[in-house]
Each structure stands twice: as C-alpha cells, then as structure tokens.
Design a protein around this motif. Structure first.
Motif, PDB file in Angstrom:
ATOM      1  N   GLY A  82      39.661  20.357 -18.327  1.00 20.97           N
ATOM      2  CA  GLY A  82      41.016  19.801 -18.256  1.00 20.97           C
ATOM      3  C   GLY A  82      41.400  18.902 -19.418  1.00 20.97           C
ATOM      4  N   THR A  83      40.507  18.752 -20.408  1.00 23.83           N
ATOM      5  CA  THR A  83      40.862  17.913 -21.557  1.00 23.83           C
ATOM      6  C   THR A  83      41.786  18.682 -22.504  1.00 23.83           C
ATOM      7  N   TYR A 103      41.165  27.500 -23.307  1.00 21.47           N
ATOM      8  CA  TYR A 103      42.368  28.225 -22.926  1.00 21.47           C
ATOM      9  C   TYR A 103      43.539  27.735 -23.781  1.00 21.47           C
ATOM     10  N   ILE A 104      44.323  28.689 -24.259  1.00 21.72           N
ATOM     11  CA  ILE A 104      45.491  28.336 -25.078  1.00 21.72           C
ATOM     12  C   ILE A 104      46.721  28.977 -24.455  1.00 21.72           C
ATOM     13  N   ILE A 113      56.093  25.636 -27.741  1.00 17.46           N
ATOM     14  CA  ILE A 113      54.927  24.800 -27.460  1.00 17.46           C
ATOM     15  C   ILE A 113      53.650  25.651 -27.410  1.00 17.46           C
ATOM     16  N   LYS A 114      52.620  25.158 -28.062  1.00 20.33           N
ATOM     17  CA  LYS A 114      51.296  25.782 -27.985  1.00 20.33           C
ATOM     18  C   LYS A 114      50.306  24.672 -27.636  1.00 20.33           C
ATOM     19  N   MET A 115      49.535  24.900 -26.587  1.00 21.04           N
ATOM     20  CA  MET A 115      48.618  23.852 -26.137  1.00 21.04           C
ATOM     21  C   MET A 115      47.234  24.433 -25.886  1.00 21.04           C
ATOM     22  N   GLU A 136      52.100  24.614 -16.069  1.00 21.27           N
ATOM     23  CA  GLU A 136      51.622  25.987 -16.233  1.00 21.27           C
ATOM     24  C   GLU A 136      50.154  25.990 -16.654  1.00 21.27           C
ATOM     25  N   MET A 137      49.834  25.047 -17.526  1.00 19.67           N
ATOM     26  CA  MET A 137      48.466  24.909 -18.017  1.00 19.67           C
ATOM     27  C   MET A 137      47.514  24.600 -16.850  1.00 19.67           C
ATOM     28  N   ALA A 138      47.913  23.655 -16.017  1.00 23.40           N
ATOM     29  CA  ALA A 138      47.096  23.275 -14.861  1.00 23.40           C
ATOM     30  C   ALA A 138      46.904  24.480 -13.937  1.00 23.40           C
TER      31      ALA A 138
END
Lengths: 164, 813
Positions: free
Chosen positions: B334-335, B207-208, B326-328, B409-411
């Motif tokens: 979850g890593t 997921y990005i 930001i791009k993650m 937001e990622m979580a």
C-alpha cells in the motif's frame, strides 16, 4: 401615472412610469434598501416583500400593480423592534454575508403567520424560493424551527402545538 | 454546537460561540452594500458594449449614433485607455484593444443620465469585426489535434502553436518571477515539480494505474452581483466604492492601470462596504476597472457600473476547467512510490489571476500524501472562453477530484480498504513536501479516524443485495488539504482605537464577506484586552483610513489578520501598562488586564477602569494628567516565505506558509433508474489549529459543503461551439436551495495548533468545499461499481452509465 398604496403601514402616493419595477421604486425612490436585487428575474428571492400579506418577488411586480394594495418590506416588520424570528437568526449565527437575509426573513414571516409551528420539511418547502450561497441553509432552517409563534405570544399550547 | 474545544477551557473569549458582531446589521437590513448607497441625482450609469465573438479582430468602432441620443453623456472606447494591467501578469486591458478574446468582453461603454438610456444607446455603437477561429479547448490551444494525442513530442517543443496564439505578444508581458510563460504558445505559465526519481519510483511499484479526469468550469454565484461606483473630482481625486474582497489590491491595480493619467496611491481611495458574498469572485480587479476608468472621463460626477446576473456569469472570473492525467505507482503493502500528474488548465482569455491558481495546484497536486517520487506539470492554457480566476478552493477542488478518485481505484485494485490506504500514506508533520519544504504540524490522521467512525465506515447496506429495489447505497471518503496561495510578502495590519467608555473601534482592511472574521477579530482583541466582543466595532475598509491588507482570499485572514490584531491589542496593552506604571508609580510587570480594567498582582484592591483614563489620561496630584488616547498598532508578514525556486524542478523555496488538512465522507443513496442521488449523511473533519469560534467554523462547513456538493451533483457551465455561455442565469445554472440540504451533517473540529497562528489558529474557509466532489464520486462507485471520471456526476450521467453497464458490463465512464 399616480398610484396610491400603503407602504409599511403608511399611506403613500407616487407618480410612476408604467414600466417601472416595484423593486427599483422601493430601493431608488422610496429609500427602502432591505429588498435586494440578485437576479432580476424571480429566481433568487433577495427582493422578497409582502403584498397584502403574501410574499412576492418585487423584481417581478410592476409598481403600477400595487395601486390600492398594501406593501410590507423587512423595515415594516420591525415596528415593534426585532422579531422573534430575527432573534433566533441572530442567536444561531444564521447568516454570513447577509445579502439574502431580508428576503429570507420576509418569507419566514409569511410562513409563521400561516403555520405557527412549521416542521423542518415545511420550512424547507416555504424557503425554497430564496437562494443563499454562504450558509448551506442549515443554520437558517435550524433558527426558524426554534421559533414557535404561540410561545412568543404567551399562548403556549393554544394552537395544539404544545410549544413544540 | 457545544464549546468543547481545547481553547474554550483556557480562554475567556477565544473558542467561544460568540454571536456575530455584524449579526444585527444583517438581520435588520441595516447592512449597506454598494448598490444600497445613495449617490444622489447626479449619478450616471454606464452600459457596456460587449463582443459577440469569442475571437475576432476589431476593425472599427463607430460611436456617432449612440452619442446623439439625448441623455448620453459620453461614449468611451479602448482608444482612450490603451493600458495593460493585471494582478500577477499584465495581460488584460480595460477595454479590448485590437482584438476580442471571449464572448461578452467589454469593447466600449456608454455613460448616460439613466440606466435605460445607457442600455439603449449601447446597442447603437457599431463595431466591425473580422472573425477569427475561436480556440475553445486546451487541446486546440496546445496544437494537439485530439484528447488522445497528448503525448509530448519533446519537452522544448511542447505546446508550440505560433500561428494560433491568443496573445501574440505574450513574451512581452510583465509577470511575477514565479511564472514561466512559454514563447510561441498559448501557455501562460508552466509549473513543474520534480521530486526524487520518478522512473525508479515506478520500477519499485507492484502496481501502476493511469487514468484521466475532467472538471468543467463553475460560477461563484454570490447573490450580490459585482457593483462599482467611481467619482473623479476636478482636483484629480478618484474615489471608488466597490463590492470587493481586496480594497488595497484594487487601489494598487487602479494606480498601475491608470498611471499614465498621473494617478498615484494617495490620489485613489477605495471604499468597500459589506459584500454580498465573494467566494473568490470579488478578489483582485475585474469589472471594477471600468468604473475607475469611466469616472476619469466624466469628472465631478459619480458613475455606476453594475453587473446583471448574466454578466456576472460571463464577465467576472470563472473557476477554471481542468483535464488531469494521473499515473500512480503503489507497492503491494500500500505504499505509494510514485505519482505523475499532468494538469491542463482551461484558463480562458486572460490569466492575470488564474495563472496563480494553476501555480498553487501544481505545488500541491500530490494531495495530503507522502510520496517520494513526484512529477507534476501544471499548465496554464489560454482559451477563448471567459477569464478564469480565483474560486473558493483555488485549484485544489479541481485536482483533488481526479486524485482522490484515483486513490480509491488504486485501493480497490490492491484490495485494500480505502481508508486504511489513505491512513498509510497520509502526510505527517515533518514529511517532505513535493517542493522540498517540510509539512507543518497537523491532525490529518485524527481527522481520518474520526470521520471513519462518524460515517460508520465499513458498515454496509446488506439489504442492497437482497431486494430488487432500485435504491442502492454507497459511502465515499476523501482527504483534503490546502495552503494559502499568496505572494511571500502578503501582509496584514491593524489600528485599534480605544473610545472614552473603554469600547474599541478596530480598523482593518480585510473584508467581512460573510465568513465572520469581524467577530473573530473582536474575540482576539477581547481576549488580550479584556473588553467583551460586543463592545468592539470592526470597521469596513476605506483605504484612506484603514491600514493595509493584501486581500481577503486564500483562507489566510484568521491567521494573518488575526496575528496583526493580536499584535495591535498587545501593543495597546503594553502602552496601558507603561502609562499606569509611570503615572501611578507602579511596576509594569505587576499589572494585568481583567474586566476592562488594569489590576495588580501585588495589590488585590487596585482596579483602574479603562473608562477612567483610556482617552483622558491619569490625573496627578498637581492637577496635570499623564497619558492620552491609547491607539494600538499591529502588522504581520510571513517573513519565512519565499517563491524562489528552480523553474525546472520547483525545488528550493517555501512558497506555502502552511496547509490546513482534513477528511470527509458521505453516505448516499442512488435511484438506479433515475440516477438521482440523495445525500443522507456527511461527516466532515477539519484541523482548525484552534477554532476561535466553533460555531463560525461549523458555518463554514455547512456552507462550503453544500457549495461543493452542487459542483459534483448538478452545477456546470455549458458553452456552445462558438464559445457562448448557454446557462447564464439561476434558472439554467441551478444552485442549491433549502430542498438540497443533506439530511445530516456531522461537523468535527480537530485542533493541532499552528505555531505561528493567533492562539494556534489557521484558516478553514475554502477547505470545506474541497473534498465534496471526490467523496461523492467514490460513493457512487461504491454503490454502483461505476467510476465516473468527469464532473458533474449528474442523475442523467448515472442513469446512462447504469444502462450501459447492464447492457455490456462496462465499468468506466
């Protein structure tokens, strides 16, 4: 013009210009540096003093206005040594940079004169006109809440507070 | 606060809630600040002529009318001081030269016998300008027509804007070797970090998520404004009294800036009494250069420059604004596999200090997370707004708002618990940092679990869904970290002098800006020398007498100056042992110190009080004496640090000495109709290494936390479309009062020792404000399902967002 007033219990007379601000006169002409200038417009409370026992921002008072009145600065509150309020502030490490301390102590003195054992809400309310940027206020409020005036005057319970 | 920390059990003075050694001076009004010093009737006052334009050429300055006013002593313009100077980059002037670059910039000064005359005459100085188009946003400065169009054409061409440069001579400016200004642009520094392989990091991800976040400018708002007095006597000796965090750095910059006039270090003396709050705003040199320069024009007379509250807002350093992209990338488990952060900093008209904020943030913009593949571009952009600079947190508060919002937001997208997600990726000792060095020992995991427990993470407010009340509740979490940002050779030193009665005076040049370092230094010396802290006086700096200290910034004083004091105390102790052994024919290794006396492990009856020999020596049978005044000396420099690295990747150096880490969480209530937030509870844990004085650590937590909460809840500098600051007073720029204090603050101190810190200590001063903004943003999202991506998160913004959401179901803002 010449004005006479009582400053920290002593009668004083002084020639002042009608536009001179009380804070400036206290600091620069009378050598009382505990009231500080932080904003010059009554926002910060660092210049708080007592005028006839009531706290005022001395940057908003003209020197001529105090003619015939009584003025007390922090210096004048220590004539019997360090007060119980100051003791508690010291014990709680309440202040950091210390610049706002004199104004807070004067405001807290007025509060405790009128309300021997204020609640935390009353303390917050009474000190809301004094700004401190260092402490987050918590250690100041905690210290004031520990001062019960009756206790220090040996009248514990006399006011109905039962020593908190 | 209970002294239940580890150190308290092991030591007599370390780890104790010692009362502040400067407490009595401060509660009695005895503490002197610069403006409290009486300089006598000869004191002159200077008023500053300021630019009304954000960007203009100066065509002419006519001082004749001002000079004719009775009481005016001198009118001074930039013609007399055509010198450039600065801390990390020489890009600023004492007075504006051919052009002005922000509204309020100093153009000339009037020195007069009294303040009113100086102010009146300053209005009569006639300056003719040719207005230039002001550059008020980073996008304009970079030549990018809009916020949306920030894709980078080519690495090399990025930001080229040769026709619209705020500093056309940028390529000629001298700067520290770790800055990389870009020719033909408004980019004063470009910090690049490249670790691992970003592309494959994103390919690995399940997921990005990409997003943008904005943080505006903020003001320090120390209650004491900047004040500075200069006296240059007829022998050419310049003495300065300044409200400063940096006496020695000021002396050095005064020497550099005024070197053409013949000043050397021995000619300039900087005296710094107590400071009424710093928060970074009084670091380096800002307005103080004016008093220094003006003093040289009126030899033999002291001249004072003191900032009004309004000047304090617009002509000192401001905290820089930042736009973060930001791009993650994250795997299902979850890593975090990859992070790309693009940070555009609105650094203002001069960046001699602020560019290092950009640098520090660039090095550490991964936050306290273990991430294998990283790309960070931290870009320092000139604009026609007041100079940016150091502010408590030094860039970390700014990038962390975006990063920690993004983490949440990622979580949420992965349906992972926000705390579990953080725990999984939280950095640990030995992990490789973004620039290649190793992470220091730290208790981050312990901080996270303790904060989660204290805030009752996971415990919801079920009643929020049931009733129809306007009040909703939310909880938000944030990690934080920060390293001291400083040159690799920043050092501290200390002289420690015994007095006849065994009491001590310690000479240092760090500043007691309120953090309590005087008390902590006294505790350190006390522990080594067995002299109680109340018998130790720490002296405010005077560069003629107190030994060198770089600056009181970066939360490095407890650690760095603490090491210098510890070494000075050990030096004095060793001298004592040597003397006693020599004079009384004892063995040094048998001796120890206890209760202000020398004692012997071999002879329980032996006890020699300091007061019996510490100044006047030890008497011998023949009437002679051995010894003399004991004076300890100590210094500290982190000899392992290096700012050398590959400009293209940031790899290779050890620019940061260590990080202090922690976690914080908030429990808040929101009135959906008014948007007003009430902070019910905050839990805050910081790894202090060793809390030398837990009560003072707690003081940093309550203070820094409220300062941080204010930046997210209401503080905000507002500029008009000409670049003029609209809210330069405490009526329009509200700072917290007693009525804004959170209902409950739970302070948690974790102690995983810093191996090279005094008794294991590391700094905590700035850190306490850093997580405030993202934890509130995350709690707002938890309560409302609305992500607010620009600070501050005001009641107005929330109320409007709630309205928008109910109207069209939108979830972003």
């Amino acid at each position: 013009m010449k004005i006479s007033f009582v400053l920290n219990g002593e009668k004083r007379s002084l020639e002042v210009n009608p536009s001179e601000i009380l804070l400036e006169v206290l600091r620069k002409r009378l050598g009382l540096t505990s009231p500080k200038c932080g904003c010059d417009r009554g926002d910060c409370g660092a210049c708080t003093i007592l005028l006839d026992g009531k706290s005022v921002k001395s940057c908003l008072v003209l020197a001529v206005e105090v003619a015939g009145h009584e003025i007390t600065t922090l210096e004048g509150l220590m004539q019997n040594g360090i007060s119980p309020i100051q003791e508690k502030l010291l014990d709680n490490n309440s202040f950091q940079c210390g610049y706002c301390a004199p104004g807070f102590i004067v405001a807290a003195h007025e509060l405790l004169e009128n309300n021997c054992c204020p609640s935390v809400e009353e303390i917050r309310e009474a000190l809301a006109g004094n700004l401190c940027r260092c402490t987050g206020y918590t250690p100041i409020i905690d210290a004031i809440a520990q001062v019960c005036k009756c206790e220090h005057e040996g009248k514990k319970g006399g006011c109905g507070c039962e020593g908190r | 606060m209970k002294e239940d920390n580890q150190a308290s059990a092991k030591f007599k003075y370390i780890g104790k809630n010692t009362k502040r050694v400067d407490g009595k001076e401060k509660i009695t009004g005895a503490a002197k600040y610069v403006d409290d010093i009486d300089f006598g009737n000869s004191l002159l006052y200077a008023a500053i002529v300021e630019s009304p334009y954000a960007h203009a050429k100066i065509l002419s300055i006519n001082t004749k009318k001002a000079e004719k006013i009775p009481g005016v002593v001198r009118v001074v313009t930039g013609n007399e001081f055509p010198f450039r100077f600065g801390l990390y980059m020489h890009d600023r002037y004492i007075f504006a030269q051919d052009r002005v670059r922000f509204i309020g910039e100093q153009v000339a000064a009037v020195i007069a016998r009294d303040e009113a005359t100086a102010q009146r005459a300053a209005k009569l100085v006639e300056v003719k300008y040719e207005e230039l188009k002001p550059i008020l946003s980073v996008y304009d400065a970079l030549g990018l027509s809009s916020k949306k169009e920030n894709k980078r054409s080519s690495e090399k061409e990025f930001g080229h804007n040769p026709k619209n440069m705020i500093h056309p001579k940028l390529s000629e400016y001298t700067h520290v070797p770790w800055f990389f200004p870009q020719d033909n642009s408004n980019i004063a520094h470009f910090r690049k970090i490249r670790k691992g392989d970003l592309e494959s990091g994103f390919q690995e991800a399940d997921y990005i998520l990409e997003d943008e976040y904005t943080v505006p400018r903020y003001a320090h708002c120390a209650i004491e404004t900047h004040a500075s007095v200069g006296l240059c006597d007829h022998s050419g000796r310049l003495t300065m009294w300044t409200a400063s965090q940096s006496p020695h750095t000021q002396r050095h910059l005064f020497v550099e800036a005024l070197a053409p006039l013949g000043f050397t270090h021995k000619d300039i003396r900087v005296i710094t009494p107590y400071v009424g709050g710093g928060f970074g705003g009084k670091a380096g040199v800002s307005m103080e250069i004016l008093a220094a320069a003006l003093a040289t024009c009126v030899r033999g007379l002291p001249v004072k420059v003191i900032w009004s509250r309004s000047q304090e807002f617009y002509n000192t350093y401001q905290r820089q604004g930042v736009h973060a992209k930001i791009k993650m990338g994250v795997k299902k488990d979850g890593t975090i596999t990859a992070l790309e952060q693009l940070l555009y900093w609105d650094a203002g008209a001069y960046v001699e200090y602020g560019a290092n904020v950009v640098n520090a943030a660039g090095l550490s913009a991964t936050g306290p997370y273990r991430i294998a593949n990283v790309k960070i571009d931290s870009v320092c952009v000139y604009t026609n707004l007041p100079p940016g600079g150091p502010y408590r947190g030094f860039g970390y508060s700014e990038f962390l708002f975006g990063l920690e919002s993004h983490i949440n937001e990622m979580a949420k997208k992965l349906k992972l618990d926000a705390v579990d997600f953080r725990l999984k990726n939280a950095i640990a000792e030995g992990d490789k940092l973004a620039y290649g060095a190793s992470m220091n020992p730290n208790g981050l995991h312990e901080c996270i679990t303790k904060v989660a427990k204290a805030i009752e993470w996971g415990k919801k407010y079920p009643e929020d869904n049931k009733n129809k009340s306007n009040i909703v509740h939310g909880k938000g979490f944030s990690l934080f970290w920060k390293a001291p940002a400083m040159p690799p050779n920043a050092s501290s030193s200390c002289f420690l002098k015994f007095n006849e009665d065994g009491s001590l005076n310690i000479l240092l040049s760090a500043m007691e800006i309120g953090q309590g370092y005087f008390t902590v230094m006294a505790q350190i010396a006390a522990e080594i020398l067995s002299v109680p802290p109340h018998k130790i006086r720490c002296e405010t700096p005077d560069t003629d007498r107190n030994p060198y200290e770089w600056q009181t910034v970066a939360s490095h004083i407890t650690w760095s100056c603490g090491n210098a004091v510890k070494r000075a105390a050990e030096d004095a102790r060793d001298q004592i042992f040597k003397l006693v052994a020599r004079a009384l024919e004892m063995q040094q290794e048998d001796l120890y110190l206890e209760d202000e006396a020398v004692k012997s492990k071999k002879d329980g009856k032996f006890s020699l009080k300091f007061s019996e020999f510490i100044i006047n020596g030890i008497g011998q049978k023949d009437g002679t004496f051995r010894g003399g005044p004991i004076i300890g000396r100590g210094m500290f420099m982190p000899e392992f640090a290096s700012a050398m690295s590959d400009p293209a990747t940031g790899q290779g150096g050890k620019p940061n000495v260590h990080y202090t880490v922690g976690a914080a969480a908030v429990d808040l209530a929101i009135d959906k109709e008014s948007g007003k937030i009430k902070i019910n509870k905050v839990a805050f844990a910081v790894d202090a290494g060793c809390a030398l004085n837990p009560d003072l650590v707690k003081g940093q937590i309550t203070g820094g936390l409220l300062q941080g909460l204010a930046t997210v809840l209401y503080e905000d500098m507002r500029f008009d479309d000409k670049g003029k600051l609209l809210n330069s007073n405490f009526t329009d720029y509200k700072i917290p009062t007693t009525l804004d204090v959170p209902e409950e603050i739970i302070s948690i101190i974790v102690e995983r020792p810093q191996p090279d810190g005094p008794f294991g200590a590391r700094g905590v001063g700035e850190h306490t404000m850093i997580p405030a903004a993202p934890m509130v943003g995350n709690a707002v999202e938890d309560a409302l399902g609305i992500r607010i991506k620009s600070m501050p998160i005001t009641a107005e913004k929330i109320a409007l967002a709630v309205l928008e959401k109910s109207e069209n179901g939108g979830a972003g803002h």
